[in-house]
Motif scaffolding. Structure first.
Motif, short mmCIF file in Angstrom:
data_model
loop_
_atom_site.label_atom_id
_atom_site.label_comp_id
_atom_site.label_asym_id
_atom_site.label_seq_id
_atom_site.Cartn_x
_atom_site.Cartn_y
_atom_site.Cartn_z
N GLU A 28 0.59 -1.05 -0.03
CA GLU A 28 0.25 0.37 0.09
C GLU A 28 0.93 1.53 -0.03
OE1 GLU A 28 -3.54 0.55 2.33
OE2 GLU A 28 -3.61 -1.52 2.49
N ASP A 29 2.09 1.24 0.90
CA ASP A 29 3.00 2.78 0.99
C ASP A 29 3.34 2.74 -1.27
OD1 ASP A 29 4.17 0.19 1.58
OD2 ASP A 29 5.51 1.33 2.96
N LEU A 30 4.15 1.67 -1.55
CA LEU A 30 3.91 1.58 -2.44
C LEU A 30 3.80 2.62 -3.62
CD1 LEU A 30 6.54 0.97 -4.29
CD2 LEU A 30 5.12 -1.09 -5.43
N LEU A 31 1.90 2.97 -3.13
CA LEU A 31 1.11 3.88 -4.27
C LEU A 31 1.53 4.52 -3.94
CD1 LEU A 31 -2.15 1.46 -3.28
CD2 LEU A 31 -0.68 2.14 -5.35
N GLN A 32 2.35 5.93 -2.75
CA GLN A 32 2.69 6.46 -2.72
C GLN A 32 3.43 7.49 -3.74
OE1 GLN A 32 4.12 7.91 1.59
NE2 GLN A 32 2.09 6.18 2.38
#
Length: 259
Positions: A28-32
Motif C-alpha cells: 500500500e505505501d508503494l502507492l505513495q
C-alpha cells in the motif's frame, strides 16, 4: 489488453487472499511512490486478487489489472466487478493506448526473463511515463532457501537450486537492465523487510505451499511432509518467535521514467 500468453499455474486464489494478505498490505505505501492522478491510465501488472488495483482506482485513475493466473483474475473480477482485469504475461502484453504508469507489487521476482518484461513495460508506456515496482531483491528469503536446499539434498536430490522459480536481482543489476532498455532510474532501494506470516505454527508450511511449491513437485506426499518438517526444524531458532513465523524478505523498490 491482449492476452497473448496464459501461463498454467497452481495458484490457490482463496488461500492467497485469506492467508497471505500481507502481499498487498505491504504494497500500500508503494502507492505513495506511484502517486496516481485523476484521469491517468495505469496498469497494475501482476494484480493478484485486485486489492491494490482498487486502491489505484480510488485516486480517480483509469486502471487495469493483469495477472498470468486465471484463478487470480477470476477472483479479482468477483471482488471488483466494476474494474477491468485480464489474464496476461508480464513478458508479452499489449495495451489499447499508451500508459501513464505501470505499477507492480511482489510480481517481478517471478519473471526470470527481466529484459523481456522491462522491454514490454517500456513499449506500453507513453514518453515520460513511469514504472513503479517492488519485488524480491538480492538476499530475499535466503534463510528459507537454504533450508529448502538442505532438506531436498537430504532426500538425495542433487542441485536443488535448479528448482528455484525466482529472480532476486541487486540494485546494480536491475538498474543496468532498465537503463539499457531506455529508462531513467530516479529511485532505487534495497531493504530488509521481515514479514510475519499468519496461521501461527502453520505459517511456514502454508507459505511453502503457496509460494514455494516448485520445490515439492514430483515428491510423494510423505517426502513433501518430510521436506516441510525439515525446513521448519532448520528455521525454528531463526524465524520462529513467540508462536509466529517470519519470512526473511528483502525487497527492491524502483521508480523509473521512460526516456
Amino acid at each position: 489488453m491482449n492476452n497473448l500468453i496464459t501461463a498454467k499455474n497452481s495458484w490457490d486464489a482463496a488461500s492467497y487472499q485469506d492467508k497471505h494478505s500481507f502481499v498487498w498490505q505491504y504494497g500500500e505505501d508503494l502507492l505513495q511512490l506511484l502517486n496516481p492522478q485523476p484521469g491517468e491510465f495505469i496498469l497494475d501488472l501482476g494484480c493478484g486478487t485486485g486489492q491494490l488495483t482498487e486502491k489505484i482506482a480510488q485516486f480517480g485513475a483509469e486502471v487495469r489489472g493483469t495477472d498470468n493466473s486465471a484463478t487470480m483474475i477470476e477472483k479479482a473480477r468477483k471482488n471488483y466487478p466494476h474494474l477491468n482485469f485480464d489474464v496476461a504475461d508480464a513478458r508479452n502484453f499489449q495495451v489499447d493506448k499508451p500508459l501513464d504508469a505501470v505499477f507492480s507489487n511482489a510480481v517481478l521476482h517471478w519473471v526470470k526473463e527481466p529484459e523481456a518484461a522491462i522491454a514490454c513495460i517500456h513499449q506500453a508506456l507513453k514518453s515520460g511515463g513511469r514504472f513503479v515496482a517492488e519485488f524480491g531483491g538480492k538476499g530475499n528469503i535466503q534463510q528459507i532457501l537454504t533450508a529448502l536446499y538442505n532438506a531436498l539434498e537430504n532426500l538425495g536430490i542433487s542441485n536443488p537450486q535448479t528448482l528455484n522459480p525466482w529472480y532476486f536481482p541487486s540494485i546494480g543489476e536491475y538498474v543496468t537492465i532498465l537503463e539499457a532498455q531506455g529508462f531513467d532510474v530516479i529511485y532505487a532501494a534495497l531493504f530488509n523487510r521481515p514479514t510475519p506470516l499468519t496461521e501461527d505454527k502453520a505459517g511456514m508450511a502454508n507459505w511453502i505451499w503457496m509460494f514455494a511449491d516448485a520445490f515439492l513437485v514430483g515428491l510423494t506426499s510423505e517426502e513433501q511432509t518430510q521436506v516441510i518438517c525439515e525446513v521448519e526444524n532448520f528455521l525454528q531458532g531463526k524465524l520462529y518467535h513467540q508462536g509466529t513465523w517470519t519470512a526473511d524478505y528483502r525487497r527492491i523498490r524502483i521508480v523509473a521514467n521512460k526516456v
